[in-house]
Design an enzyme around this catalytic site. Structure first.
Site, PDB file in Angstrom:
ATOM      1  N   HIS A 114      52.277  17.340  65.704  1.00 52.22           N
ATOM      2  CA  HIS A 114      52.122  15.891  64.993  1.00 52.22           C
ATOM      3  C   HIS A 114      53.463  15.132  65.200  1.00 52.22           C
ATOM      4  O   HIS A 114      54.662  16.011  64.968  1.00 52.22           O
ATOM      5  CB  HIS A 114      52.301  16.707  63.394  1.00 52.22           C
ATOM      6  CG  HIS A 114      52.493  15.318  62.422  1.00 52.22           C
ATOM      7  ND1 HIS A 114      50.675  14.689  62.357  1.00 52.22           N
ATOM      8  CD2 HIS A 114      53.040  15.690  61.740  1.00 52.22           C
ATOM      9  CE1 HIS A 114      50.942  14.544  61.281  1.00 52.22           C
ATOM     10  NE2 HIS A 114      52.520  14.061  61.161  1.00 52.22           N
ATOM     11  N   GLY A 170      42.849  22.789  56.236  1.00 50.66           N
ATOM     12  CA  GLY A 170      43.608  21.802  55.743  1.00 50.66           C
ATOM     13  C   GLY A 170      44.134  20.890  56.504  1.00 50.66           C
ATOM     14  O   GLY A 170      43.751  21.012  57.745  1.00 50.66           O
ATOM     15  N   GLU A 219      58.800  15.501  72.340  1.00 52.73           N
ATOM     16  CA  GLU A 219      56.551  15.593  72.256  1.00 52.73           C
ATOM     17  C   GLU A 219      56.637  16.771  72.791  1.00 52.73           C
ATOM     18  O   GLU A 219      56.273  17.726  72.887  1.00 52.73           O
ATOM     19  CB  GLU A 219      55.773  14.488  72.126  1.00 52.73           C
ATOM     20  CG  GLU A 219      56.305  14.094  70.597  1.00 52.73           C
ATOM     21  CD  GLU A 219      54.984  13.210  70.376  1.00 52.73           C
ATOM     22  OE1 GLU A 219      54.761  12.248  69.298  1.00 52.73           O
ATOM     23  OE2 GLU A 219      54.428  12.648  71.525  1.00 52.73           O
TER      24      GLU A 219
END
Length: 208
Positions: free
Chosen positions: A121, A160, A191
């Protein structure tokens, strides 16, 4: 640890995983499958060059154009998720790596691969996570909130959205005059390192 890497775009994070596996004899993972949610993803070309099996699984490819038009978001997510799960079983996949996959996984795959799915993310969770928080939307939100730092997070996936256990975080400062593009430009290289680190950490957790 056999992994499936799920992608949608250019596949630079996939390339980082490919390069690490190629250069490290003791790499704890093997990329056994690349799955794209779009047929024109350059990540498919990267997989082809590396000799990795690649498949496309999108709402259109799974359900067909007519059914997609009538389906709800949840129905499309479930259809793609079930198709991904089927392929993971077929390729004997131990863990799933989400590297920009556009469909949020749901249903049986979350249960069957509990604590074996990681996601990358582009923000410091738990801030700036959840529905709608992907790509440049995240960086725009960070700048709008006048944050002093941002970064990326690799976390386990649960039922979730961006709510699972955090494994790795990398941080960068937010600089005066930043745009979503300049902020992303500083985060993107981190990342790659974070994803490789997170996947190796998952392999260790699973005893692979």
């Amino acid at each position: 640890m056999n992994i499936a890497v799920l992608v949608s775009g250019g596949g630079t994070n996939l390339q980082a995983l490919i390069d690490y596996e190629k250069l490290n004899k003791n790499c704890p993972y093997h990329i056994a499958l690349v799955l794209s949610s779009t047929k024109d993803s350059y990540a498919l070309e990267r997989a082809k060059k590396a000799g990795i099996p690649a498949e496309i699984r999108s709402p259109y490819s799974v359900m067909g154009a007519v059914a997609v038009k009538k389906a709800s978001r949840n129905e499309k997510r479930t259809a793609v998720s079930d198709a991904v799960l089927e392929l993971c079983r077929q390729y004997d996949i131990d863990a799933v790596v989400l590297a920009g996959f556009l469909t949020v996984l749901s249903g049986s795959i979350i249960t069957e691969y509990s604590n074996r799915i990681v996601n990358l993310h582009p923000a410091l969770l738990p801030k700036f996570g959840g529905v709608g928080m992907w790509g440049h939307h995240v960086h725009e939100a960070v700048l709008a909130a006048h944050e002093t730092e941002s970064g990326c997070t690799v976390h386990l996936v649960d039922a979730g959205c961006d709510t699972g256990k955090i494994l790795v975080q990398k941080k960068v400062p937010v600089i005066s005059g930043d745009t979503p593009d300049t902020l992303y430009g500083r985060i993107a290289p981190l990342e790659h390192d974070a994803l490789v680190e997170g996947v190796c950490m998952l392999a260790d957790m699973l005893g692979k």
